[in-house]
Design a protein around this motif. Structure first.
Motif, short mmCIF file in Angstrom:
data_model
loop_
_atom_site.label_atom_id
_atom_site.label_comp_id
_atom_site.label_asym_id
_atom_site.label_seq_id
_atom_site.Cartn_x
_atom_site.Cartn_y
_atom_site.Cartn_z
N GLN A 55 16.33 24.11 19.49
CA GLN A 55 16.69 22.77 19.02
C GLN A 55 18.13 22.74 18.48
O GLN A 55 18.88 21.78 18.71
CB GLN A 55 15.72 22.32 17.92
CG GLN A 55 14.29 22.05 18.38
CD GLN A 55 13.50 23.34 18.66
OE1 GLN A 55 13.91 24.43 18.26
NE2 GLN A 55 12.37 23.19 19.35
N GLN A 56 18.51 23.80 17.78
CA GLN A 56 19.86 23.88 17.24
C GLN A 56 20.90 24.02 18.37
O GLN A 56 22.00 23.49 18.26
CB GLN A 56 19.97 25.04 16.25
CG GLN A 56 19.23 24.75 14.94
CD GLN A 56 19.11 25.97 14.05
OE1 GLN A 56 19.00 27.10 14.53
NE2 GLN A 56 19.11 25.74 12.73
N VAL A 57 20.54 24.73 19.44
CA VAL A 57 21.44 24.84 20.59
C VAL A 57 21.62 23.47 21.23
O VAL A 57 22.74 23.09 21.63
CB VAL A 57 20.91 25.86 21.62
CG1 VAL A 57 21.73 25.80 22.91
CG2 VAL A 57 20.94 27.27 21.06
N GLN A 58 20.54 22.69 21.32
CA GLN A 58 20.64 21.34 21.89
C GLN A 58 21.56 20.46 21.04
O GLN A 58 22.36 19.68 21.56
CB GLN A 58 19.25 20.70 21.99
CG GLN A 58 18.34 21.33 23.05
CD GLN A 58 18.97 21.34 24.43
OE1 GLN A 58 19.50 20.33 24.89
NE2 GLN A 58 18.92 22.48 25.09
N GLN A 59 21.44 20.60 19.71
CA GLN A 59 22.34 19.86 18.82
C GLN A 59 23.80 20.30 19.03
O GLN A 59 24.72 19.48 19.03
CB GLN A 59 21.93 20.08 17.36
CG GLN A 59 20.63 19.40 16.98
CD GLN A 59 20.24 19.74 15.55
OE1 GLN A 59 19.87 20.87 15.26
NE2 GLN A 59 20.32 18.75 14.67
N LEU A 60 23.97 21.59 19.25
CA LEU A 60 25.30 22.16 19.46
C LEU A 60 25.97 21.54 20.68
O LEU A 60 27.17 21.26 20.69
CB LEU A 60 25.17 23.67 19.63
CG LEU A 60 26.46 24.51 19.75
CD1 LEU A 60 27.27 24.43 18.46
CD2 LEU A 60 26.11 25.96 20.06
N LYS A 61 25.17 21.29 21.71
CA LYS A 61 25.71 20.71 22.95
C LYS A 61 26.28 19.30 22.73
O LYS A 61 27.16 18.86 23.47
CB LYS A 61 24.61 20.65 24.02
CG LYS A 61 24.22 22.00 24.61
CD LYS A 61 23.13 21.80 25.66
CE LYS A 61 22.76 23.10 26.33
NZ LYS A 61 21.69 22.90 27.33
N GLY A 62 25.77 18.63 21.73
CA GLY A 62 26.22 17.26 21.48
C GLY A 62 27.46 17.16 20.62
O GLY A 62 27.96 16.06 20.36
N VAL A 63 27.96 18.30 20.14
CA VAL A 63 29.15 18.29 19.27
C VAL A 63 30.39 18.15 20.14
O VAL A 63 30.63 18.97 21.03
CB VAL A 63 29.22 19.59 18.43
CG1 VAL A 63 30.51 19.60 17.61
CG2 VAL A 63 28.00 19.70 17.53
N PRO A 64 31.23 17.12 19.92
CA PRO A 64 32.38 16.85 20.80
C PRO A 64 33.60 17.73 20.55
O PRO A 64 34.49 17.80 21.38
CB PRO A 64 32.69 15.38 20.51
CG PRO A 64 32.26 15.20 19.08
CD PRO A 64 31.06 16.08 18.89
N SER A 65 33.69 18.42 19.43
CA SER A 65 34.92 19.14 19.08
C SER A 65 35.19 20.31 20.03
O SER A 65 34.31 20.79 20.73
CB SER A 65 34.83 19.67 17.65
OG SER A 65 34.08 20.86 17.61
N GLN A 66 36.43 20.81 20.03
CA GLN A 66 36.86 21.92 20.87
C GLN A 66 36.85 23.24 20.10
O GLN A 66 37.46 24.22 20.54
CB GLN A 66 38.27 21.64 21.41
CG GLN A 66 38.33 20.51 22.42
CD GLN A 66 37.45 20.79 23.64
OE1 GLN A 66 37.59 21.82 24.28
NE2 GLN A 66 36.55 19.87 23.93
N ASP A 67 36.17 23.27 18.97
CA ASP A 67 36.09 24.51 18.19
C ASP A 67 35.23 25.54 18.91
O ASP A 67 34.54 25.24 19.88
CB ASP A 67 35.50 24.21 16.81
CG ASP A 67 36.44 23.38 15.96
OD1 ASP A 67 37.67 23.45 16.21
OD2 ASP A 67 35.95 22.64 15.09
N SER A 68 35.23 26.75 18.34
CA SER A 68 34.38 27.81 18.89
C SER A 68 32.91 27.50 18.63
O SER A 68 32.58 26.65 17.79
CB SER A 68 34.73 29.15 18.23
OG SER A 68 34.29 29.15 16.88
#
Length: 722
Positions: free
Chosen positions: A434-447
C-alpha cells in the motif's frame, strides 16, 4: 547357419568377441529374460547381436521385433549400431515407450472417432489452454492469487507426472508430498479441463502412457493386433521404467512371453520420476519361468576404479548380488582431495583441466546444475571450452539474481520506483504494498528514499530504517560489485528477509545462500556493477551456446543423473559434502528407518564413479558459505575402501572387546569442526577438520589423523564436555 558360425562371422567382420554370459544372452530367445548389465559390460553390443541372431539364425522377420528404449538418443544409437553390425538386414523398430504409446493412442482414437491434441511444447496465444505449462500457470494463479515460480512449476509438473506413472487412483493423490500450494486441487482441475470435451481430448506426454495402457486393457482387437505385430520385445534401461510403462509391456508380451528386459538395478536413479526398481527384484513374480543372467565383466575401467565401485555398491541391501570385475590393465588409484573451501575446488578443477591436451576426454559431475555456474565461470576465464549436458538456464532467471541486480540498478537511479517495487519487501524498510502504491502517486523528482520520508505516512521504526537504507545505497554507489553484494545481504537486510521468506514459504535457505555465494564469487573479479551485470549476461549466453560444443574438443559438465550412459577417460566428481550427496532428506529418511532414499543416493554416486575409464577424482571442501562442512558419507566409504586402516591397527582394535558406550558419536553429522571430543585412547581433543585420510583431531600431546569410519563404528569418540 549355426550359432557358432554366427559368432565366428561377426568376430571376423566386426572384431566383436562375446564372453560366455553375453553369448548365453544372445542364444536365450524364447521366453522371458532379465539381463542385468553392470556398467561398461557391453550391453548395447549384446542387444544388437541378440537381435541379429534372431533374424539371421532363427529366421524371425525384422518387423516382428520391437526394441523399446529410455530416450530418443538411445533409440537412434540402437538404430545406427544395428545398421553398422547388420548392413544387409532390414531395419528393426527401435523407439521410446512414449512413441509406442502414441501409436496405440492414435489408432484407438481413430477407431472411436475421438480427436486429441498434444499440449506439450509450443505455446499458441490463441489457445492458452492447449499448452501444459500455461494451463498450470493459469490454474495456480486462479487458486492461489499469485504467479507460480519456475521452481514451483517444475515441482507441480513432477507431482502430476509421478502420480500418473504410478497409476495412483484419485483417493491416493494426497499421499504424494508436494510443496506447491493447492497442488491436488490444481491437478484435479487440470484433468477436468483437459477432458471437458469428450470428443476432443487434451493430452500431455504422461497421458499418452496412461491412455495407451487403458486402451490396451479395454480394446481387445487393438491389444491382439499389437501382440501379434511384435513377437519379440526388448526393453533397455528398464531400471528407469515406471509402473505404467511396465504395464504396457506386460500386456504386449502376455501372449507369447518373448520379452528380454535389459537393466541394472544398481543404476536405478529415477524413483523421483516414478521409476520402479523393485519391479526388477520381483521380476520372477511376474514371469516365473524367466531366466536371469548377470553381465558382470566391465570393459570400460581400470581395476582401481571397478573394484572400489563394486565394494561400495555392495553396501546396498536391496539389490541383486552381482560382482562387477574387470580384466583391464592396472591404472591410477582413485584420488580423494579435500580443499579449504568451495572456491578452491573450482580453481583446482580449472587448473587440472587446463593441463589436458584433449578436453573431450574429461567430465566434471555434480549433484545439481547450480554447482556448475561457478565452475563454468572458472573455465571461461581459463579459455577452456565446455559442453553442458542438459543445461539449466534457471540460475540466471532466478528471482534472487534479479533481486541483486535490481538493488544495483537503484544505485544508478534512485528515483526508479518501478525497480524499488520489485524488492521493497526484501530489505530493512518494511515498506508495504500500500505504501509503494502511495509512493507512485508522489509527483516530485526526489529519490525513492526522500519521497518515502517526506510524502508517505510511515511509522517511526520505518523512517529510521528508510534513512539507514538511504545511507546503505549511498555507500554502494561507487563500490565494486563484491562489497556491494555484502552490503545488500548484511546492511540492507536481504539475508534476514530471505530467512523469513524461507520459513514462511518453505524455501531452502541453503539453496538461496548458494546462489548468493555464487554471485559473490563471480563478482570478485569485476570492478564495476555494470561489469558484473555484463558478466552474468555473458555467462548466460555461454551456457546457451555450450550445446554447440557437443562432440567437439570440450570438457563435459553434467549432473550425476544426466551422466548415465556416458564414459570419459578423466572424471571429477565435485561437491562431495554431507547434505548434498547424500542429501539432508536422504539422511533423515534413513534415520527414520526408510533406507531406500539413501540406497538410491548410493546408486547415483556409483553411476558417477563408473563413468571413469582411467582417472577418477572425488572432491570435497571444508568451508561453504562461511560455514564448516562435513565430507560426504559416500566419500568416507570409498576412502575406507581404498585407504583401509593398517592391518595391525585394525586387528588390534578388533581383538579388544569394545564396551558399549551410550555416549559414543555414531554419525558423521556429529563430527563438527571445532567440537571437543574424547577419544578412548588419546584422551581429549578438538576436531580440526577433514583430510584425505579421514578426521584430523588435535589432542593434548599431538595432532592425529584418524579413520572416520573406524571412530564411528567402534565408538571411539564421545563428546568432550561430558
Amino acid at each position: 547357419m549355426s550359432a557358432e558360425e554366427f559368432f565366428l562371422r561377426k568376430r571376423k567382420e566386426l572384431k566383436v568377441s562375446l564372453n560366455e554370459v553375453q553369448k548365453r544372452a544372445v542364444l536365450h530367445t524364447e521366453g522371458a529374460l532379465l539381463l542385468l548389465a553392470s556398467p561398461g559390460s557391453g550391453k548395447t553390443t549384446t542387444i544388437i547381436m541378440r537381435i541379429g541372431y534372431l533374424i539371421e539364425v532363427k529366421g524371425v522377420s525384422p518387423d516382428r521385433i520391437k526394441g523399446v528404449t529410455f530416450s530418443k538418443a538411445s533409440a537412434e544409437d540402437m538404430k545406427s549400431r544395428f545398421a553398422r553390425f547388420f548392413p544387409e538386414l532390414e531395419p528393426v523398430d527401435f523407439s521410446t515407450i512414449h512413441s509406442l504409446a502414441f501409436s496405440v493412442v492414435r489408432e484407438h482414437c481413430r477407431e472411436h472417432g475421438i480427436e486429441y491434441q498434444l499440449i506439450e511444447g509450443n505455446f499458441d496465444p490463441a489457445n492458452p489452454a492447449a499448452n501444459k505449462k500455461m494451463l498450470l500457470r493459469t490454474l495456480f494463479q486462479k487458486l492461489n492469487g499469485e504467479t507460480i515460480t519456475d521452481d514451483q512449476l517444475e515441482e507441480l509438473s513432477s507431482y502430476i507426472s509421478f502420480i500418473k506413472n504410478k497409476l495412483l487412483p484419485k483417493e491416493k493423490w494426497s499421499t504424494i508430498p508436494c510443496e506447491v500450494p493447492q497442488a491436488e486441487r490444481i491437478f484435479q482441475q487440470y484433468e477436468e479441463t483437459k477432458a471437458q470435451n469428450k470428443k476432443h481430448l487434451l493430452l500431455d506426454y504422461d497421458d499418452m502412457l496412461t491412455f495407451a495402457n487403458e486402451a490396451l486393457a479395454s480394446n481387445r482387437r487393438l491389444l491382439k493386433k499389437y501382440q501379434q505385430k511384435y513377437e519379440y520385445l526388448l526393453t533397455d534401461e528398464s531400471q528407469d521404467t515406471s509402473l505404467v510403462q511396465h504395464a504396457i509391456i506386460e500386456k504386449l508380451a502376455k501372449q507369447h512371453g518373448n520379452l528380454c528386459v535389459v537393466a541394472d538395478d544398481d543404476q536405478s536413479i529415477y524413483t523421483w520420476r516414478a521409476a520402479e526398481p523393485q519391479y526388477l527384484l520381483d521380476f520372477k513374480k511376474v514371469y516365473p519361468d524367466a531366466a536371469v543372467l548377470m553381465m558382470e565383466q566391465n570393459y570400460r575401467s581400470t581395476p582401481q576404479i571397478v573394484e572400489p565401485a563394486n565394494r561400495f555398491i555392495k553396501r546396498n541391501k536391496n539389490r541383486y548380488d552381482k560382482n562387477m570385475f574387470t580384466q583391464n590393465t592396472e591404472g591410477d588409484k582413485i584420488s580423494i582431495k579435500v580443499f579449504p573451501d568451495y572456491e578452491d575446488q573450482s580453481r583446482y578443477i580449472g587448473r587440472e583441466l587446463a593441463a589436458l591436451t584433449n578436453y573431450k576426454e574429461a567430465a566434471v559431475l555434480y549433484r545439481t546444475n547450480s554447482s556448475a555456474i561457478l565452475l563454468m565461470n572458472e573455465l571461461d576465464r581459463a579459455d577452456i571450452p565446455f559442453y553442458m549436458k542438459d543445461s539449466d538456464q534457471r540460475f540466471f532467471s532466478h528471482w534472487v539474481v534479479e533481486d541483486i541486480l535490481n538493488f544495483m540498478r537503484l544505485t544508478f537511479n534512485d528515483k526508479r520506483i518501478d525497480i524499488f517495487e520489485q524488492f521493497h519487501s526484501k530489505c530493512k524498510g518494511y515498506i508495504t504494498k500500500q505504501q509503494v502504491q502511495q509512493l507512485k502517486g508522489v509527483p516530485s523528482q526526489d529519490s525513492v528514499w526522500d519521497k518515502l520520508i517526506q510524502h508517505v505516512p510511515l511509522k517511526d521504526y520505518q523512517i529510521k530504517q528508510v534513512k539507514a537504507l538511504k545511507q546503505t545505497f549511498h555507500l554502494m554507489k561507487d563500490e565494486a560489485p563484491y562489497p556491494v553484494i555484502k552490503l545488500i545481504r548484511e546492511r540492507a537486510g536481504y539475508d534476514k528477509a530471505l530467512e523469513k521468506m524461507s520459513e514462511r514459504l518453505g524455501f531452502s535457505m541453503d539453496h538461496l545462500k548458494d546462489i548468493l555465494m555464487t554471485l559473490e564469487e563471480i563478482a570478485r573479479k569485476e570492478e564495476t556493477m555494470k561489469g558484473f551485470a555484463a558478466r552474468l549476461k555473458h555467462l548466460e549466453s555461454l551456457l546457451k551456446t555450450s550445446k554447440f560444443n557437443k562432440n567437439q574438443n570440450a570438457v563435459t559438465l553434467s549432473t550425476l543423473h544426466s551422466s548415465k550412459g556416458l564414459e570419459f577417460k578423466n572424471v571429477y566428481m565435485m561437491d562431495l559434502i554431507a547434505d548434498v550427496i547424500p542429501s539432508k532428506s536422504d539422511q533423515k529418511e534413513s534415520d527414520e528407518g526408510n533406507k531406500e532414499p539413501m540406497e538410491e543416493a548410493a546408486r547415483l554416486f556409483y553411476v558417477g564413479m563408473t563413468r571413469a575409464q582411467e582417472h577418477l577424482e572425488l572432491l570435497s571442501y571444508r568451508i561453504r558459505n562461511g560455514k564448516a562442512t562435513k565430507p560426504s558419507l559416500f566419500l568416507l566409504n570409498v576412502n575406507h575402501i581404498i585407504n583401509p586402516p593398517e592391518e595391525k591397527e585394525e586387528a588390534s582394535i578388533h581383538a579388544r572387546p569394545v564396551p558399549k558406550n551410550p555416549n559414543a558419536l555414531t554419525r558423521v553429522s556429529e563430527l563438527e569442526v571445532g567440537r571437543n571430543v574424547k577419544h578412548r585412547v588419546f584422551g581429549r581433543g578438538e576436531i580440526l577438520g577433514f583430510v584425505d585420510e579421514g578426521l584430523e583431531i588435535r589432542f593434548t600431546k599431538s595432532t592425529k589423523k584418524l579413520s572416520i569410519e573406524m571412530c564411528l563404528t567402534m565408538g571411539l569418540l564421545e563428546p568432550g564436555d561430558q
